[in-house]
Design a protein around this motif. Structure first.
Motif, PDB file in Angstrom:
ATOM      1  N   UNK A  87     -76.438  57.285  40.651  1.00  0.00           N
ATOM      2  CA  UNK A  87     -77.727  57.803  41.358  1.00  0.00           C
ATOM      3  C   UNK A  87     -77.666  57.886  42.658  1.00  0.00           C
ATOM      4  N   UNK A  88     -76.383  58.088  43.321  1.00  0.00           N
ATOM      5  CA  UNK A  88     -76.379  58.424  44.600  1.00  0.00           C
ATOM      6  C   UNK A  88     -77.149  59.363  45.394  1.00  0.00           C
ATOM      7  N   UNK A  89     -77.769  58.772  46.628  1.00  0.00           N
ATOM      8  CA  UNK A  89     -78.666  59.668  47.448  1.00  0.00           C
ATOM      9  C   UNK A  89     -80.190  59.598  46.774  1.00  0.00           C
ATOM     10  N   UNK A  90     -80.283  58.699  45.799  1.00  0.00           N
ATOM     11  CA  UNK A  90     -81.605  58.469  45.251  1.00  0.00           C
ATOM     12  C   UNK A  90     -82.299  57.036  45.911  1.00  0.00           C
ATOM     13  N   UNK A  91     -83.364  57.271  45.937  1.00  0.00           N
ATOM     14  CA  UNK A  91     -84.179  55.706  46.499  1.00  0.00           C
ATOM     15  C   UNK A  91     -85.178  55.509  45.382  1.00  0.00           C
ATOM     16  N   UNK A  92     -85.189  54.346  44.828  1.00  0.00           N
ATOM     17  CA  UNK A  92     -86.146  53.742  43.786  1.00  0.00           C
ATOM     18  C   UNK A  92     -86.984  52.816  44.596  1.00  0.00           C
ATOM     19  N   UNK A  93     -88.402  53.290  44.630  1.00  0.00           N
ATOM     20  CA  UNK A  93     -89.455  52.307  44.952  1.00  0.00           C
ATOM     21  C   UNK A  93     -90.085  51.752  44.215  1.00  0.00           C
ATOM     22  N   UNK A  94     -90.255  50.292  44.542  1.00  0.00           N
ATOM     23  CA  UNK A  94     -90.794  49.264  43.772  1.00  0.00           C
ATOM     24  C   UNK A  94     -91.847  48.449  44.473  1.00  0.00           C
ATOM     25  N   UNK A  95     -93.234  48.475  43.659  1.00  0.00           N
ATOM     26  CA  UNK A  95     -94.438  47.991  44.133  1.00  0.00           C
ATOM     27  C   UNK A  95     -94.391  46.461  43.691  1.00  0.00           C
ATOM     28  N   UNK A  96     -94.564  45.779  44.625  1.00  0.00           N
ATOM     29  CA  UNK A  96     -94.700  44.217  44.369  1.00  0.00           C
ATOM     30  C   UNK A  96     -95.863  43.780  44.992  1.00  0.00           C
ATOM     31  N   UNK A 154     -86.465  41.109  38.136  1.00  0.00           N
ATOM     32  CA  UNK A 154     -86.276  41.991  37.227  1.00  0.00           C
ATOM     33  C   UNK A 154     -86.394  43.310  37.424  1.00  0.00           C
ATOM     34  N   UNK A 155     -87.268  43.802  38.388  1.00  0.00           N
ATOM     35  CA  UNK A 155     -87.381  45.300  38.741  1.00  0.00           C
ATOM     36  C   UNK A 155     -86.256  45.693  39.424  1.00  0.00           C
ATOM     37  N   UNK A 156     -85.645  45.139  40.445  1.00  0.00           N
ATOM     38  CA  UNK A 156     -84.611  45.235  41.350  1.00  0.00           C
ATOM     39  C   UNK A 156     -83.365  45.404  40.341  1.00  0.00           C
ATOM     40  N   UNK A 157     -83.072  44.219  39.594  1.00  0.00           N
ATOM     41  CA  UNK A 157     -81.828  44.150  38.778  1.00  0.00           C
ATOM     42  C   UNK A 157     -81.681  45.488  37.708  1.00  0.00           C
ATOM     43  N   UNK A 158     -83.002  45.519  36.971  1.00  0.00           N
ATOM     44  CA  UNK A 158     -82.917  46.541  36.046  1.00  0.00           C
ATOM     45  C   UNK A 158     -82.644  48.235  36.455  1.00  0.00           C
ATOM     46  N   UNK A 159     -83.403  48.276  37.567  1.00  0.00           N
ATOM     47  CA  UNK A 159     -83.275  49.664  38.071  1.00  0.00           C
ATOM     48  C   UNK A 159     -81.910  49.852  38.822  1.00  0.00           C
ATOM     49  N   UNK A 160     -81.710  49.186  39.592  1.00  0.00           N
ATOM     50  CA  UNK A 160     -80.425  49.147  40.166  1.00  0.00           C
ATOM     51  C   UNK A 160     -79.014  49.198  39.457  1.00  0.00           C
ATOM     52  N   UNK A 161     -79.175  48.468  38.204  1.00  0.00           N
ATOM     53  CA  UNK A 161     -78.177  48.333  37.371  1.00  0.00           C
ATOM     54  C   UNK A 161     -77.708  49.491  36.407  1.00  0.00           C
ATOM     55  N   UNK A 162     -78.976  50.341  36.077  1.00  0.00           N
ATOM     56  CA  UNK A 162     -78.909  51.478  35.136  1.00  0.00           C
ATOM     57  C   UNK A 162     -78.820  52.341  35.869  1.00  0.00           C
ATOM     58  N   UNK A 163     -78.945  52.429  37.201  1.00  0.00           N
ATOM     59  CA  UNK A 163     -78.909  53.626  38.378  1.00  0.00           C
ATOM     60  C   UNK A 163     -78.023  53.375  39.260  1.00  0.00           C
ATOM     61  N   UNK A 164     -76.662  53.083  39.088  1.00  0.00           N
ATOM     62  CA  UNK A 164     -75.767  52.619  40.090  1.00  0.00           C
ATOM     63  C   UNK A 164     -75.549  53.599  41.506  1.00  0.00           C
ATOM     64  N   UNK A 165     -75.521  53.312  42.523  1.00  0.00           N
ATOM     65  CA  UNK A 165     -75.578  54.034  43.622  1.00  0.00           C
ATOM     66  C   UNK A 165     -76.906  54.325  43.976  1.00  0.00           C
ATOM     67  N   UNK A 166     -77.929  53.921  43.621  1.00  0.00           N
ATOM     68  CA  UNK A 166     -79.251  54.197  44.196  1.00  0.00           C
ATOM     69  C   UNK A 166     -79.781  53.255  45.128  1.00  0.00           C
ATOM     70  N   UNK A 167     -80.507  53.430  46.106  1.00  0.00           N
ATOM     71  CA  UNK A 167     -80.967  52.478  47.133  1.00  0.00           C
ATOM     72  C   UNK A 167     -82.366  51.878  46.524  1.00  0.00           C
ATOM     73  N   UNK A 168     -82.765  50.768  46.730  1.00  0.00           N
ATOM     74  CA  UNK A 168     -84.000  50.212  46.439  1.00  0.00           C
ATOM     75  C   UNK A 168     -85.012  49.889  47.466  1.00  0.00           C
ATOM     76  N   UNK A 169     -86.229  50.324  47.325  1.00  0.00           N
ATOM     77  CA  UNK A 169     -87.095  49.954  48.438  1.00  0.00           C
ATOM     78  C   UNK A 169     -88.149  49.224  47.864  1.00  0.00           C
TER      79      UNK A 169
END
Length: 567
Positions: free
Chosen positions: A201-210, A258-273
């Protein structure tokens, strides 16, 4: 002779949808403990409220929800940013009542931050504050209506933050030790669901609301090392003076990790905000709005694992949050939301069915839960998650009493709502959520399984990020595509189980929606017919508003590591 104050001399009118019900344990989530009144003494410490003004021009949702109708941030701000007349009026109003004004960060947002003392706020907004104690914490509470000078009515959509009671709760569940249970890494779950093998998922950013908790960089590094993956870049974005405040593994840190680890593990290469905000309706809405309009981190998909029953929200808050989700759709951003962990009642006392918001917004992808068992890369069993008898929760799901039935859900045989204004069915999709078949995560130095629909929202967010990278364009608002007849083979149809008030069956149901994903098929379903998207503004039309109140098992070539057996 002094001039007559402009706004103070005007009659006061109720801001539509602003009524706040009394704080009781029967209607508010949280708290579980009794609410106690305390002596009310207005604090001299200033605080900030968010005033949302109307759009310059309404969104034509019929157009912007289509790929060809998407807007750039600049085009969106130009056509659908805040009304200049509304901004001018609010600034004049604030000055008269001794409140300072600042624009909310983010291009295209319609929010103004007004800051002042409690006494000034009471006078300005026609409210009365009380102090109430929940679980040992004092909160500033306002009950009843917000009353504005007549001239502001029609220019202001919402006033948020006068009341700072908790609005939502995280939808994750710790597994209670039993004789045997199974946990999976997020990678294993992705393999069982046939996520594209080797995809990045290189080039993608996944946003998480906490709305609480925090993360430690050392935990993230250590966790991804165990997966054999490079740790993602994780950025904390602080909204409304919130902080990244990790404490203990039993806190909301579990939700954040949970949110960080699940999202990033299944979408390697993505950035997390990670957008941290206070747990209030103001904080929740400001966090989503800031993420949607963030032109620095640029999330292409946003995951939300917090929520509460529709009945615990004011109508103005429901409308303001849904409007932020509409903006996301217009900008080509997908939002995935956990459907709740308390079955068909959503934790509300009594036997009446309730759905969780914001999962019930028709502009998000509502994510329900299943109990998943697999061997190798093959799913051996998948049923509705329902462990209510063991006090370990069940997937939320049902029918909204606020939002009408969307056109794309019209052929899904959604049960009738209990209120005529409603009709939107929840959830849309599902995934593994049962704590007894949960996700192995690391929180504050400890490793253990966590379940809940909180895991399903970032799981789907990760899948969508993979699709975005593969398709070289954002998926945007995907619900119409997923509900199309041609997409039926993209899901495992869950036909066994119930969530209390509703049973699973062929096709869409109010427990697991369309079903759990067949990852490679979802990627094809979301592939655009054309890679060109419109960057021009669309013609104006009335904005959509609401009245208040299957297949085959997955197949992948990748080998799944042995499942860890817990005792």
């Amino acid at each position: 002779m002094a001039a007559t104050p402009r706004f103070a001399s005007q009659p006061r009118v109720t801001l539509p949808g602003s009524q706040k019900h009394p704080l009781t344990t029967d209607t508010e989530v949280p708290p579980p403990a009794p609410v106690k009144a305390a002596a009310t003494k207005l604090s001299a410490t200033p605080f900030t409220v968010t005033v949302i003004v109307k759009r310059k021009n309404p969104l034509n949702l019929k157009q912007v929800l289509k790929p060809a109708g998407r807007l750039t941030h600049a085009a969106f701000a130009k056509a659908h940013g805040p009304s200049p007349d509304g901004v001018k009026l609010v600034k004049a109003f604030a000055k008269e009542f001794g409140l300072t004004v600042a624009p909310a960060p983010g291009q295209g947002r319609r929010a103004l931050y007004l800051t002042g003392t409690a006494a000034a706020m009471q006078t300005a907004f026609g409210v009365t504050f009380a102090t109430k104690i929940m679980e040992g914490t004092k909160y500033r509470v306002r009950e009843g209506d917000i009353c504005l000078p007549k001239e502001l009515i029609g220019h202001v959509d919402a006033v948020l933050g006068l009341d700072n009671r908790p609005q939502a709760k995280p939808h994750f569940r710790h597994h209670k030790p039993a004789a045997t249970s199974v946990s999976y890494t997020p990678v294993q779950v992705g393999q069982l669901y046939g996520f594209p093998s080797g995809a990045k998922a290189t080039g993608q950013t996944i946003g998480l609301i906490e709305l609480g908790g925090g993360f430690r960089a050392a935990d993230i590094t250590a966790y991804f090392k165990t997966l054999g993956q490079t740790a993602p870049k994780v950025t904390a974005v602080l909204v409304d003076k919130a902080k990244n405040t990790p404490t203990t593994s039993s806190s909301a840190d579990g939700e954040v990790m949970l949110d960080i680890e699940v999202a990033a593990a299944v979408a390697p290469g993505a950035n997390i905000a990670v957008y941290f905000a206070p747990n209030t309706d103001q904080g929740f809405i400001d966090a989503i709005s800031q993420a949607v309009h963030d032109t620095v981190n640029k999330p292409s998909v946003i995951s939300i694992s917090w929520g509460g029953p529709e009945s615990t929200w004011t109508a103005q808050s429901l409308a303001a949050l849904d409007a932020a989700c509409q903006s996301a759709a217009a900008l080509g951003i997908t939002i995935t939301v956990a459907a709740g962990d308390d079955g068909s009642t959503d934790g509300v006392k009594g036997t009446v069915n309730h759905v969780d918001f914001p999962a019930s917004s028709p502009h998000v992808l509502g994510c329900g839960g299943t109990k998943l068992l697999g061997s190798g890369t093959t799913i051996t069993s998948e049923v509705v998650w329902n462990e209510l008898t063991a006090n370990e929760g069940a997937t939320g799901g049902g029918v909204s009493n606020v939002f009408p039935l969307p056109t794309w859900q019209a052929k899904s045989n959604v049960p009738k709502p209990t209120v005529a204004a409603g009709g939107r069915g929840v959830p849309d999709v599902s995934g593994n959520a049962d704590p007894s078949t949960g996700y192995t995560v690391r929180v504050d130095g400890s490793t253990f399984p966590i379940g809940g629909t909180s895991a399903v929202a970032p799981l789907w967010a990760g899948l969508i990020a993979l699709c975005n990278a593969q398709n070289k364009t954002t998926a945007g608002f995907i619900n119409p595509a997923l509900y199309a007849a041609a997409a039926a083979k993209s899901f495992r149809d869950i036909t066994s189980g119930n969530n209390g008030g509703f049973k699973a069956g062929p096709g869409w149901d109010a427990c697991t929606g369309l079903g759990s994903p067949i990852g490679t098929a979802i990627a094809k379903t979301l592939a655009p017919a054309t890679k060109s998207t419109s960057k021009t503004a669309v013609k104006n039309a009335p904005e959509i508003r609401f009245r208040p109140h299957k297949k085959a098992p997955t197949k992948t070539a990748a080998k799944t590591p042995a499942l860890r057996r817990l005792k």
